[in-house]
Design a protein around this motif. Sequence first.
Motif, PDB file in Angstrom:
ATOM      1  N   TYR A  21       0.811  -1.226   0.000  1.00  0.00           N
ATOM      2  CA  TYR A  21       0.000   0.000   0.000  1.00  0.00           C
ATOM      3  C   TYR A  21       0.843   1.274   0.000  1.00  0.00           C
ATOM      4  N   ARG A  22       2.194   1.109   0.033  1.00  0.00           N
ATOM      5  CA  ARG A  22       3.070   2.281   0.083  1.00  0.00           C
ATOM      6  C   ARG A  22       3.294   2.772  -1.344  1.00  0.00           C
ATOM      7  N   LYS A  23       2.570   3.811  -1.696  1.00  0.00           N
ATOM      8  CA  LYS A  23       2.571   4.190  -3.103  1.00  0.00           C
ATOM      9  C   LYS A  23       2.124   5.632  -3.228  1.00  0.00           C
ATOM     10  N   ASP A  24       2.860   6.383  -4.030  1.00  0.00           N
ATOM     11  CA  ASP A  24       2.393   7.717  -4.406  1.00  0.00           C
ATOM     12  C   ASP A  24       1.502   7.496  -5.635  1.00  0.00           C
ATOM     13  N   CYS A  25       0.262   7.142  -5.374  1.00  0.00           N
ATOM     14  CA  CYS A  25      -0.609   6.575  -6.403  1.00  0.00           C
ATOM     15  C   CYS A  25      -1.239   7.669  -7.264  1.00  0.00           C
ATOM     16  N   ASN A  26      -1.943   7.229  -8.262  1.00  0.00           N
ATOM     17  CA  ASN A  26      -2.713   8.171  -9.095  1.00  0.00           C
ATOM     18  C   ASN A  26      -4.195   8.136  -8.773  1.00  0.00           C
ATOM     19  N   CYS A  27      -4.557   7.374  -7.727  1.00  0.00           N
ATOM     20  CA  CYS A  27      -5.988   7.208  -7.469  1.00  0.00           C
ATOM     21  C   CYS A  27      -6.507   8.039  -6.299  1.00  0.00           C
ATOM     22  N   ARG A  28      -5.648   8.374  -5.336  1.00  0.00           N
ATOM     23  CA  ARG A  28      -6.163   9.076  -4.156  1.00  0.00           C
ATOM     24  C   ARG A  28      -6.691  10.454  -4.540  1.00  0.00           C
ATOM     25  N   LYS A  29      -7.982  10.693  -4.246  1.00  0.00           N
ATOM     26  CA  LYS A  29      -8.546  12.009  -4.534  1.00  0.00           C
ATOM     27  C   LYS A  29      -7.723  13.075  -3.810  1.00  0.00           C
ATOM     28  N   PRO A  30      -7.385  14.235  -4.356  1.00  0.00           N
ATOM     29  CA  PRO A  30      -7.984  14.800  -5.571  1.00  0.00           C
ATOM     30  C   PRO A  30      -7.420  14.298  -6.892  1.00  0.00           C
ATOM     31  N   LYS A  31      -6.586  13.254  -6.867  1.00  0.00           N
ATOM     32  CA  LYS A  31      -6.172  12.667  -8.149  1.00  0.00           C
ATOM     33  C   LYS A  31      -7.369  11.943  -8.767  1.00  0.00           C
ATOM     34  N   THR A  32      -7.210  11.584 -10.028  1.00  0.00           N
ATOM     35  CA  THR A  32      -8.403  11.195 -10.784  1.00  0.00           C
ATOM     36  C   THR A  32      -8.412   9.736 -11.246  1.00  0.00           C
ATOM     37  N   GLY A  33      -7.445   8.939 -10.769  1.00  0.00           N
ATOM     38  CA  GLY A  33      -7.340   7.564 -11.266  1.00  0.00           C
ATOM     39  C   GLY A  33      -8.611   6.738 -11.114  1.00  0.00           C
ATOM     40  N   MET A  34      -9.275   6.863  -9.986  1.00  0.00           N
ATOM     41  CA  MET A  34     -10.498   6.065  -9.777  1.00  0.00           C
ATOM     42  C   MET A  34     -11.592   6.495 -10.740  1.00  0.00           C
ATOM     43  N   PHE A  35     -11.668   7.789 -10.991  1.00  0.00           N
ATOM     44  CA  PHE A  35     -12.693   8.311 -11.903  1.00  0.00           C
ATOM     45  C   PHE A  35     -12.417   7.828 -13.328  1.00  0.00           C
ATOM     46  N   GLU A  36     -11.135   7.892 -13.713  1.00  0.00           N
ATOM     47  CA  GLU A  36     -10.791   7.474 -15.085  1.00  0.00           C
ATOM     48  C   GLU A  36     -11.077   5.991 -15.288  1.00  0.00           C
ATOM     49  N   GLN A  37     -10.770   5.201 -14.265  1.00  0.00           N
ATOM     50  CA  GLN A  37     -11.065   3.759 -14.363  1.00  0.00           C
ATOM     51  C   GLN A  37     -12.572   3.535 -14.503  1.00  0.00           C
ATOM     52  N   ALA A  38     -13.334   4.250 -13.705  1.00  0.00           N
ATOM     53  CA  ALA A  38     -14.794   4.087 -13.765  1.00  0.00           C
ATOM     54  C   ALA A  38     -15.337   4.533 -15.117  1.00  0.00           C
ATOM     55  N   ILE A  39     -14.812   5.637 -15.632  1.00  0.00           N
ATOM     56  CA  ILE A  39     -15.279   6.136 -16.930  1.00  0.00           C
ATOM     57  C   ILE A  39     -15.059   5.071 -18.008  1.00  0.00           C
ATOM     58  N   ARG A  40     -13.883   4.428 -17.966  1.00  0.00           N
ATOM     59  CA  ARG A  40     -13.579   3.357 -18.929  1.00  0.00           C
ATOM     60  C   ARG A  40     -14.498   2.158 -18.718  1.00  0.00           C
ATOM     61  N   GLU A  41     -14.563   1.688 -17.481  1.00  0.00           N
ATOM     62  CA  GLU A  41     -15.232   0.414 -17.219  1.00  0.00           C
ATOM     63  C   GLU A  41     -16.746   0.511 -17.341  1.00  0.00           C
ATOM     64  N   LEU A  42     -17.284   1.693 -17.075  1.00  0.00           N
ATOM     65  CA  LEU A  42     -18.743   1.832 -17.049  1.00  0.00           C
ATOM     66  C   LEU A  42     -19.257   2.667 -18.211  1.00  0.00           C
ATOM     67  N   SER A  43     -18.370   2.974 -19.165  1.00  0.00           N
ATOM     68  CA  SER A  43     -18.771   3.758 -20.342  1.00  0.00           C
ATOM     69  C   SER A  43     -19.570   4.996 -19.944  1.00  0.00           C
ATOM     70  N   ALA A  44     -18.976   5.793 -19.081  1.00  0.00           N
ATOM     71  CA  ALA A  44     -19.665   7.017 -18.634  1.00  0.00           C
ATOM     72  C   ALA A  44     -19.770   8.012 -19.788  1.00  0.00           C
ATOM     73  N   ASP A  45     -20.871   8.719 -19.786  1.00  0.00           N
ATOM     74  CA  ASP A  45     -21.051   9.833 -20.725  1.00  0.00           C
ATOM     75  C   ASP A  45     -20.280  11.019 -20.140  1.00  0.00           C
ATOM     76  N   THR A  46     -19.098  11.286 -20.695  1.00  0.00           N
ATOM     77  CA  THR A  46     -18.205  12.266 -20.058  1.00  0.00           C
ATOM     78  C   THR A  46     -18.728  13.698 -20.163  1.00  0.00           C
ATOM     79  N   LYS A  47     -19.758  13.895 -20.952  1.00  0.00           N
ATOM     80  CA  LYS A  47     -20.368  15.233 -21.001  1.00  0.00           C
ATOM     81  C   LYS A  47     -21.419  15.422 -19.915  1.00  0.00           C
TER      82      LYS A  47
END
Length: 190
Positions: free
Chosen positions: A100-126
């Motif tokens: 778990y020791r990681k300077d990750c791209n997912c911890r908010k306010p970073k956007t990794g979790m959002f980007e993954q969700a947008i891909r996996e769930l085909s979000a309408d980005t508009k």
Amino acid sequence: MKPTAFIDRDGTINIDGGYINNPDNFEIYPFAAQALRMLNTADWSVVIVTNQSGIGRGFYTTEIMNAIHAKMYGYFAAQGVKIDGLYYCPHDPNSKIEEYRKDCNCRKPKTGMFEQAIRELSADTKNMVVVGDKYGDMEAGFKIGAKTILVNTGYGRGEFEQKSHLWRQLPDHRAENLLEAVRIIIDYKN
Ligand SMILES: [Mg+2]
């Protein structure tokens, strides 16, 4: 592609009791089920996005978090609510636990979790909105081009009253709680 509501967990869906390390201490706000059901009915994807650095900090395990989420899913299912996705970030850059020791791209306010969700769930980005009780939630929303709603529950009221003069951008809306936030969201589509 579906319009997508990204919703913070602690302080937005449930009472933020600090690092929640026991399902018995996980208390969902009484208005949350109605709010999420309204999103289901209006055909918005409901995606929970939550920082859980308590795992990386060693305050509780992934298994405990999963037990908390099982309780949450059980409660919402009984209330006729569908959750389309749940993403969490367990990392802490100073974690004593190597995985778990990681300077990750997912911890908010970073956007990794959002980007993954947008891909996996085909979000309408508009048509995306982020609802949360901290500026970090809002900042992630700004970065992904979503509408942003700060709720007054959890840390929200205090964050706004004490810190918003320092914010480089203000949320699009403030709402008393998640239910009022969802009423604002539903109006977007009308
Ligand atoms: Mg929160």
